[in-house]
Design a protein around this motif. Structure first.
Motif, PDB file in Angstrom:
ATOM      1  N   ALA A 190       3.158  10.243   5.239  1.00  0.00           N
ATOM      2  CA  ALA A 190       2.442  11.675   5.178  1.00  0.00           C
ATOM      3  C   ALA A 190       1.195  12.712   5.483  1.00  0.00           C
ATOM      4  N   ALA A 191       0.540  11.806   4.886  1.00  0.00           N
ATOM      5  CA  ALA A 191      -0.290  12.538   5.614  1.00  0.00           C
ATOM      6  C   ALA A 191      -0.619  12.067   7.469  1.00  0.00           C
ATOM      7  N   GLY A 192       0.039  12.118   8.030  1.00  0.00           N
ATOM      8  CA  GLY A 192       0.017  11.740   9.171  1.00  0.00           C
ATOM      9  C   GLY A 192      -1.169  11.066   9.536  1.00  0.00           C
ATOM     10  N   ILE A 193      -1.355   9.874   9.159  1.00  0.00           N
ATOM     11  CA  ILE A 193      -2.206   8.489   8.884  1.00  0.00           C
ATOM     12  C   ILE A 193      -1.129   7.071   9.803  1.00  0.00           C
ATOM     13  N   THR A 194      -1.669   6.810  11.374  1.00  0.00           N
ATOM     14  CA  THR A 194      -0.768   5.774  12.391  1.00  0.00           C
ATOM     15  C   THR A 194      -0.189   4.300  10.738  1.00  0.00           C
ATOM     16  N   VAL A 195       0.902   4.481  10.326  1.00  0.00           N
ATOM     17  CA  VAL A 195       0.756   3.440   9.873  1.00  0.00           C
ATOM     18  C   VAL A 195       1.595   2.363  10.874  1.00  0.00           C
ATOM     19  N   GLY A 196       1.416   0.921  10.919  1.00  0.00           N
ATOM     20  CA  GLY A 196       2.295   0.199  11.700  1.00  0.00           C
ATOM     21  C   GLY A 196       2.204  -1.184  10.440  1.00  0.00           C
ATOM     22  N   THR A 199       0.713  -1.363  -0.215  1.00  0.00           N
ATOM     23  CA  THR A 199       0.380   0.371  -0.287  1.00  0.00           C
ATOM     24  C   THR A 199       1.048   1.467   0.234  1.00  0.00           C
ATOM     25  N   ARG A 200       0.254   2.351  -0.153  1.00  0.00           N
ATOM     26  CA  ARG A 200       0.590   3.736  -0.128  1.00  0.00           C
ATOM     27  C   ARG A 200       1.393   4.403   0.910  1.00  0.00           C
ATOM     28  N   VAL A 201       2.366   3.423   1.474  1.00  0.00           N
ATOM     29  CA  VAL A 201       2.902   3.747   3.037  1.00  0.00           C
ATOM     30  C   VAL A 201       3.502   5.159   3.153  1.00  0.00           C
ATOM     31  N   LYS A 202       4.577   5.370   1.666  1.00  0.00           N
ATOM     32  CA  LYS A 202       5.482   6.929   1.704  1.00  0.00           C
ATOM     33  C   LYS A 202       3.982   8.397   2.162  1.00  0.00           C
ATOM     34  N   GLU A 203       3.424   8.325   1.321  1.00  0.00           N
ATOM     35  CA  GLU A 203       1.315   8.760   1.519  1.00  0.00           C
ATOM     36  C   GLU A 203       0.773   8.991   2.539  1.00  0.00           C
ATOM     37  N   LEU A 204       0.931   7.628   3.019  1.00  0.00           N
ATOM     38  CA  LEU A 204      -0.176   7.436   4.372  1.00  0.00           C
ATOM     39  C   LEU A 204       0.716   8.278   5.540  1.00  0.00           C
TER      40      LEU A 204
END
Ligand code: FE2
Length: 429
Positions: free
Chosen positions: A299-305, A292-297
């Motif tokens: 950058a949008a401040g979404i918590t990504v684990g 998935t688009r980890v970089k953009e997610l």
């Protein structure tokens, strides 16, 4: 009098020369040159001390079953699913329990002290629920295990999923799962998300769905998941796992979707090792990367684990539950080589999944649980680069695992020369 002091630690936020004082299983003080006595002390020698690794997404019920009843010859997702179907009738509570326990022992040695595991509820005997609920209780002193009721064969598609989900929750499963892209139609997929979200909202449970694990750019169940998160006021308690279809989506649509995910405060869990190997299989060349688009997610401040997803099972024959290997793969596949991005990849296997799981007392401030890992690396960058050795794993203030520093020895005419590949070690060469 403290129980333990770790001296001269580097922290993931960049602070150096910090002493960490521990009493009664919690961090009592964290400052430079701590003036205190302790029963035991460890000199970190300028190495990274981090809260433990947390795996946001794993399948403990299938782990370490590699080769049972046969190997996945094609290496594909579909043969993996077929193989799991062949293994299911032969499963026993004892066998699942023993394999999952062995995996957890690996995790503890690797400094991974929190795991969210999905557990397949499309086996009417619910053997895996029984085995993993027992294991969760037994290992509580050492590792936090969270269980997700996962209707692997579809919540609407498998006839007894609804009853089995109720039974699993009654047996102590903590989180509601789902698999909308595996339902028979897009409409069924959306309906399954709505039904499961209502069920979770009524019971105050967290949600983590396998969502859009596909290369189909029109698999858009994450949109429904985010919208339902807002409708039920469940911001911060819902996660979408995989979201691989986002890799293939139209950019214009994604420009609307990412702000929706951010508004819903829905967390995203990528599984880099699995996504890079299982997605893009219908492609010739160029082949899609499938993560998935980890970089953009991010950058949008979404918590990504990040999750490991599988270790030596029908879907993935490799791995030793090393979350630094997961961070490294996520970094490479997502081209996350910026300075802050590398730190975010480290956070994706530590503080971000801790937030997704809602782990109480996780972190590095006084009052937090004294759950810590001392790595053979000076910072997060080096930890990922080397998949650094876990020199000490500390749980509730006590040493749980220990390993000697890793190095090779070169035999040269003037004598043996140790090589450990660290930046500090370069100075000695
Ligand atoms: Fe999974």
């Amino acid at each position: 009098m403290l129980d333990l002091i770790i001296r001269n630690a580097n922290l993931p936020d960049g602070r150096t020369g910090i002493d960490i004082g521990i009493a009664q299983g919690r961090i009592a003080a964290l400052e430079p040159a701590l003036q205190a006595e302790a029963a035991q002390s460890i000199d970190a020698e300028g190495r990274l001390v981090t809260p433990p690794f947390i795996d946001a997404h794993l399948h403990l019920d299938s782990t370490l079953s590699l080769g049972l009843p046969r190997l996945n010859e094609s290496g594909t997702l579909l043969e993996g699913i077929a193989l799991w179907g062949e293994l299911k009738p032969h499963l026993t509570v004892e066998a699942i329990y023993e394999r999952a326990k062995k995996l957890c022992l690996w995790s503890m040695a690797r400094g991974t002290l929190g795991i969210r595991s999905h557990v397949d509820i499309c086996d009417d005997r619910l053997l895996a629920v029984e085995a993993l609920a027992k294991l969760r209780e037994e290992l509580k002193p050492y590792i936090d295990i969270q269980l997700v009721a996962f209707p692997q064969d579809g919540y609407l598609r498998y006839p007894r999923s609804a009853q089995n989900l109720e039974r699993a929750l009654a047996m102590g499963v903590n989180v509601v799962g789902g698999i909308p892209h595996f339902e028979r139609t897009m409409e069924d997929g959306a309906q399954s998300v709505k039904t499961l979200m209502r069920l979770a909202a009524e019971r105050g449970l967290r949600v983590d769905m396998h969502c859009d694990e596909s290369d189909d750019p029109l698999s858009r169940h994450i949109e429904t998941l985010a919208a339902e998160t807002i409708r039920h006021g469940m911001q911060g308690r819902v996660a979408g796992s995989h979201l691989t279809s986002m890799h293939s989506m139209d950019n214009y649509y994604v420009s609307k979707l990412i702000p929706l995910i951010a508004e819903a405060n829905t967390a995203v869990i990528a599984n880099p090792l699995i996504n890079i190997t299982l997605q893009g299989r219908h492609d010739t060349y160029p082949k899609r990367r499938g993560m998935t688009r980890v970089k953009e997610l991010m950058a949008a401040g979404i918590t990504v684990g990040f999750g490991h997803d599988c270790v030596m099972d029908p879907w993935y024959p490799l791995g030793s539950h090393d979350m630094l290997q997961v961070a490294s793969m996520g970094l490479h596949v997502g081209q996350l080589t910026g300075t802050e991005e590398i730190k975010s990849c480290f956070a994706a296997v530590t503080e971000s999944p801790a937030k997704i799981l809602g782990l109480e007392g996780y972190g590095l401030t006084p009052g937090c649980h004294a759950d810590l890992v001392i790595l053979q690396a000076e910072d997060a960058f080096e930890a990922i680069r080397l998949s650094a050795e876990r020199l000490f794993v500390i749980r509730r203030g006590k040493i749980l695992a220990e390993a000697p520093p890793r190095h090779s020895r070169l035999h040269l005419p003037h004598g043996p020369l140790p090589i450990d590949f660290t930046r500090a070690g370069l100075a000695t060469l």
